[in-house]
Design a protein around this motif. Structure first.
Motif, PDB file in Angstrom:
ATOM      1  N   TRP A  16      43.596  37.828  25.277  1.00  0.00           N
ATOM      2  CA  TRP A  16      42.456  38.438  25.946  1.00  0.00           C
ATOM      3  C   TRP A  16      42.930  39.464  26.956  1.00  0.00           C
ATOM      4  CZ3 TRP A  16      42.523  32.965  25.474  1.00  0.00           C
ATOM      5  CH2 TRP A  16      41.589  32.451  24.574  1.00  0.00           C
ATOM      6  N   LEU A  17      42.327  40.636  26.921  1.00  0.00           N
ATOM      7  CA  LEU A  17      42.526  41.634  27.966  1.00  0.00           C
ATOM      8  C   LEU A  17      41.370  41.476  28.942  1.00  0.00           C
ATOM      9  CD1 LEU A  17      44.077  44.119  29.068  1.00  0.00           C
ATOM     10  CD2 LEU A  17      42.536  45.543  27.692  1.00  0.00           C
ATOM     11  N   LEU A  18      41.680  41.085  30.176  1.00  0.00           N
ATOM     12  CA  LEU A  18      40.665  40.766  31.179  1.00  0.00           C
ATOM     13  C   LEU A  18      40.672  41.806  32.290  1.00  0.00           C
ATOM     14  CD1 LEU A  18      41.337  36.928  31.495  1.00  0.00           C
ATOM     15  CD2 LEU A  18      39.816  38.117  29.896  1.00  0.00           C
ATOM     16  N   ARG A  19      39.487  42.112  32.800  1.00  0.00           N
ATOM     17  CA  ARG A  19      39.351  43.101  33.870  1.00  0.00           C
ATOM     18  C   ARG A  19      38.831  42.418  35.127  1.00  0.00           C
ATOM     19  NH1 ARG A  19      36.324  47.780  31.679  1.00  0.00           N
ATOM     20  NH2 ARG A  19      38.396  48.376  30.892  1.00  0.00           N
ATOM     21  N   PRO A  43      38.176  42.992  39.643  1.00  0.00           N
ATOM     22  CA  PRO A  43      37.843  44.021  40.640  1.00  0.00           C
ATOM     23  C   PRO A  43      39.097  44.654  41.240  1.00  0.00           C
ATOM     24  CG  PRO A  43      36.600  42.004  41.033  1.00  0.00           C
ATOM     25  CD  PRO A  43      37.638  41.670  40.014  1.00  0.00           C
ATOM     26  N   PRO A  44      38.957  45.836  41.867  1.00  0.00           N
ATOM     27  CA  PRO A  44      40.116  46.532  42.444  1.00  0.00           C
ATOM     28  C   PRO A  44      40.833  45.727  43.528  1.00  0.00           C
ATOM     29  CG  PRO A  44      38.225  48.001  42.313  1.00  0.00           C
ATOM     30  CD  PRO A  44      37.718  46.629  41.989  1.00  0.00           C
ATOM     31  N   ARG A  45      40.071  45.216  44.487  1.00  0.00           N
ATOM     32  CA  ARG A  45      40.625  44.451  45.614  1.00  0.00           C
ATOM     33  C   ARG A  45      41.863  45.128  46.200  1.00  0.00           C
ATOM     34  NH1 ARG A  45      39.167  38.804  42.632  1.00  0.00           N
ATOM     35  NH2 ARG A  45      37.094  38.635  43.504  1.00  0.00           N
ATOM     36  N   GLY A  46      41.664  46.387  46.574  1.00  0.00           N
ATOM     37  CA  GLY A  46      42.732  47.141  47.223  1.00  0.00           C
ATOM     38  C   GLY A  46      43.565  47.974  46.279  1.00  0.00           C
ATOM     39  N   ALA A  47      43.352  47.825  44.968  1.00  0.00           N
ATOM     40  CA  ALA A  47      44.168  48.558  44.000  1.00  0.00           C
ATOM     41  C   ALA A  47      43.611  49.946  43.690  1.00  0.00           C
ATOM     42  CB  ALA A  47      44.284  47.761  42.702  1.00  0.00           C
ATOM     43  N   GLY A  48      42.436  50.292  44.218  1.00  0.00           N
ATOM     44  CA  GLY A  48      41.862  51.613  43.994  1.00  0.00           C
ATOM     45  C   GLY A  48      40.898  51.684  42.836  1.00  0.00           C
ATOM     46  N   ARG A  49      41.134  50.889  41.821  1.00  0.00           N
ATOM     47  CA  ARG A  49      40.248  50.827  40.659  1.00  0.00           C
ATOM     48  C   ARG A  49      40.399  49.445  40.018  1.00  0.00           C
ATOM     49  NH1 ARG A  49      43.190  55.190  36.649  1.00  0.00           N
ATOM     50  NH2 ARG A  49      45.338  54.573  37.048  1.00  0.00           N
ATOM     51  N   PRO A  50      39.479  49.072  39.123  1.00  0.00           N
ATOM     52  CA  PRO A  50      39.602  47.763  38.485  1.00  0.00           C
ATOM     53  C   PRO A  50      40.963  47.586  37.819  1.00  0.00           C
ATOM     54  CG  PRO A  50      37.453  48.700  38.041  1.00  0.00           C
ATOM     55  CD  PRO A  50      38.249  49.777  38.733  1.00  0.00           C
ATOM     56  N   VAL A  51      41.429  46.350  37.769  1.00  0.00           N
ATOM     57  CA  VAL A  51      42.749  46.063  37.209  1.00  0.00           C
ATOM     58  C   VAL A  51      42.603  45.171  35.982  1.00  0.00           C
ATOM     59  CG1 VAL A  51      43.908  46.291  39.435  1.00  0.00           C
ATOM     60  CG2 VAL A  51      43.049  44.043  38.716  1.00  0.00           C
ATOM     61  N   GLU A  52      43.623  45.179  35.142  1.00  0.00           N
ATOM     62  CA  GLU A  52      43.581  44.425  33.900  1.00  0.00           C
ATOM     63  C   GLU A  52      44.839  43.587  33.739  1.00  0.00           C
ATOM     64  OE1 GLU A  52      43.212  47.463  30.998  1.00  0.00           O
ATOM     65  OE2 GLU A  52      41.121  47.934  31.495  1.00  0.00           O
ATOM     66  N   VAL A  53      44.670  42.392  33.159  1.00  0.00           N
ATOM     67  CA  VAL A  53      45.799  41.543  32.811  1.00  0.00           C
ATOM     68  C   VAL A  53      45.553  40.955  31.430  1.00  0.00           C
ATOM     69  CG1 VAL A  53      46.317  40.939  35.204  1.00  0.00           C
ATOM     70  CG2 VAL A  53      44.836  39.438  33.846  1.00  0.00           C
ATOM     71  N   GLU A  54      46.611  40.412  30.858  1.00  0.00           N
ATOM     72  CA  GLU A  54      46.503  39.782  29.554  1.00  0.00           C
ATOM     73  C   GLU A  54      46.782  38.284  29.673  1.00  0.00           C
ATOM     74  OE1 GLU A  54      47.449  43.335  26.396  1.00  0.00           O
ATOM     75  OE2 GLU A  54      49.185  42.262  27.199  1.00  0.00           O
ATOM     76  N   THR A  55      46.035  37.506  28.903  1.00  0.00           N
ATOM     77  CA  THR A  55      46.160  36.061  28.837  1.00  0.00           C
ATOM     78  C   THR A  55      46.273  35.675  27.373  1.00  0.00           C
ATOM     79  OG1 THR A  55      44.733  35.861  30.787  1.00  0.00           O
ATOM     80  CG2 THR A  55      45.103  33.866  29.493  1.00  0.00           C
ATOM     81  N   VAL A  56      47.181  34.754  27.062  1.00  0.00           N
ATOM     82  CA  VAL A  56      47.473  34.438  25.658  1.00  0.00           C
ATOM     83  C   VAL A  56      47.309  32.944  25.397  1.00  0.00           C
ATOM     84  CG1 VAL A  56      49.244  34.440  23.857  1.00  0.00           C
ATOM     85  CG2 VAL A  56      49.059  36.386  25.429  1.00  0.00           C
TER      86      VAL A  56
END
Length: 408
Positions: free
Chosen positions: A105-108, A110-123
């Motif tokens: 899964w590619l999950l999005r 909130p930015p929380r200081g990163a400037g824009r939304p962030v994404e991570v992967e879960t397997v």
């Protein structure tokens, strides 16, 4: 069949994510912190403990993600909760299903200081008798391990306890691992028991560089009145952040895995640069001191097999010598290639000879069968899709500039 043909890709747009609003989430809070924020929003202090118990059950036993589904909670309290908090799942940007049943899964978030939304992967990795979820702890990684695809993505930020725990909740949702949830038709999952029976902190990032959030999430995941995973079924993998290894043993108490990959400091300095700060001698001292070590609670040492780099019988002998006195299991990982890598996977005969030597020395050394390679879900291959796209766009721009310059 080509690799592309073997991939089943399913993108499921999710409803607008409440987590992107300013309301804080109740997911990831300890009972004490949850009681505190409830009281701050108007719940009578004498009721706080009971309300926390109700909410905890709905979140972590029933797996609900909407306050309206808390059937034994009054309408007034549900209205208060909806006004001030969220329990929404992360946005699912994409779900990929490998031909071996592995899901990514590619999950999005909130930015929380990163400037824009962030994404991570879960397997999710289904195997006979168990289902293992590989969870990310950071967006990107700061360790730049030379053979790891994730390490080519810069560290953006730590994930919060909520975001770490939400990966588990979402996987259990999608796999039908909560009451009243259905397993997707055709999904490969264990026949008996939980669909997610094990979790490993082996996704994107170095968990021990995000210790407090990882600790908070894992304590909830192993809480006996909620998600109730056994600590022996939770494994935290580190590249060797020695001070936090001691803390992990005393404050979290889960199983430990070490991303070792080399048995000499000079080579490990290259493959796993954190070794320059915490060399092998310090790392092994921390492993030997890990609480509860026994043949039943062994440390797992991960060892990726790199052709002509760390795969000789001399390396195998030195590995056995290095681990002397440590109850250990050695996972041999055939290198998972990724675009741009300078390494190759060791020949299969070499891997088998390496494994045979270690087994004869008395160490269990299973060869980890590569899973999810066709969707870049295997060990060391995780990387957010947005980062891949940015790299692709950058390469395309550079190619265009080179072409234009040639026309001049």
């Amino acid at each position: 069949m080509t690799a592309t043909e073997a991939i089943a890709i399913e993108t499921r747009p999710t409803p607008p994510n409440l987590a992107f609003e300013n309301r804080p989430s109740l997911i990831g809070l300890s009972r004490e912190d949850m009681a505190k924020v409830l009281v701050e929003k108007g719940v009578p202090e004498r009721q706080a403990k009971m309300r926390v118990q109700q909410i905890w059950h709905w979140l972590y036993v029933r797996g609900i993600s909407d306050f309206d589904d808390m059937l034994n909670v009054s309408k007034d309290l549900r209205a208060l909760l909806k006004a001030h908090f969220t329990i929404a799942r992360p946005e699912v940007v994409e779900e990929q299903i490998s031909n071996d049943g592995t899901r990514k899964w590619l999950l999005r978030f909130p930015p929380r200081g990163a400037g824009r939304p962030v994404e991570v992967e879960t397997v999710y990795i289904p195997e006979e008798g168990r289902g293992t979820l590989c969870i990310s702890s950071q967006v990107g990684c700061s360790l730049t391990c030379d053979f790891c695809h994730t390490g080519t993505q810069r560290l953006v930020r730590n994930l919060t306890a909520e975001e770490i725990l939400s990966q588990l909740l979402l996987a259990r949702d999608r796999l039908g691992d909560f009451p009243d949830k259905e397993t997707p038709q055709g999904a490969i999952v264990p026949l008996d028991g939980r669909k997610v029976s094990n979790i490993v902190m082996m996704g994107m990032g170095e968990p021990l560089y995000n210790f407090d959030n990882v600790k908070a999430a894992l304590l909830i995941a192993t809480d006996g009145d909620g998600l109730s995973l056994s600590r022996r079924r939770v494994t935290l993998s580190t590249s060797g952040v020695v001070p936090e290894i001691y803390r992990t043993g005393s404050e979290i108490g889960v199983m430990l895995a070490i991303s070792l990959h080399a048995v000499r400091d000079d080579l490990r300095d290259e493959l796993v640069p954190i070794n320059k700060k915490y060399p092998l001698k310090e790392l092994m001292e921390a492993c030997k001191a890990y609480p509860g070590l026994s043949n039943a609670r062994r440390i797992t040492f991960e060892y990726v097999m790199l052709k002509g780099v760390n795969d000789s019988l001399a390396d195998a002998r030195d590995l056995v010598k290095l681990l002397k006195g440590v109850p250990a299991k050695i996972n041999l990982i055939p290198f998972n290639p990724w675009p741009g890598s300078k390494y190759e996977c060791s020949d299969w005969e070499t891997i088998e000879a390496f494994s045979d030597f270690i087994n004869q020395a008395g160490y269990a050394s299973p060869i980890r069968t590569p899973r999810g390679r066709d969707i870049l879900a295997a060990c060391g291959q995780l990387k957010s899709e947005s980062e891949r796209m940015r790299k692709t766009e950058r390469l395309a721009f550079e190619a265009m500039m080179i072409a234009n310059h040639g026309e001049d």
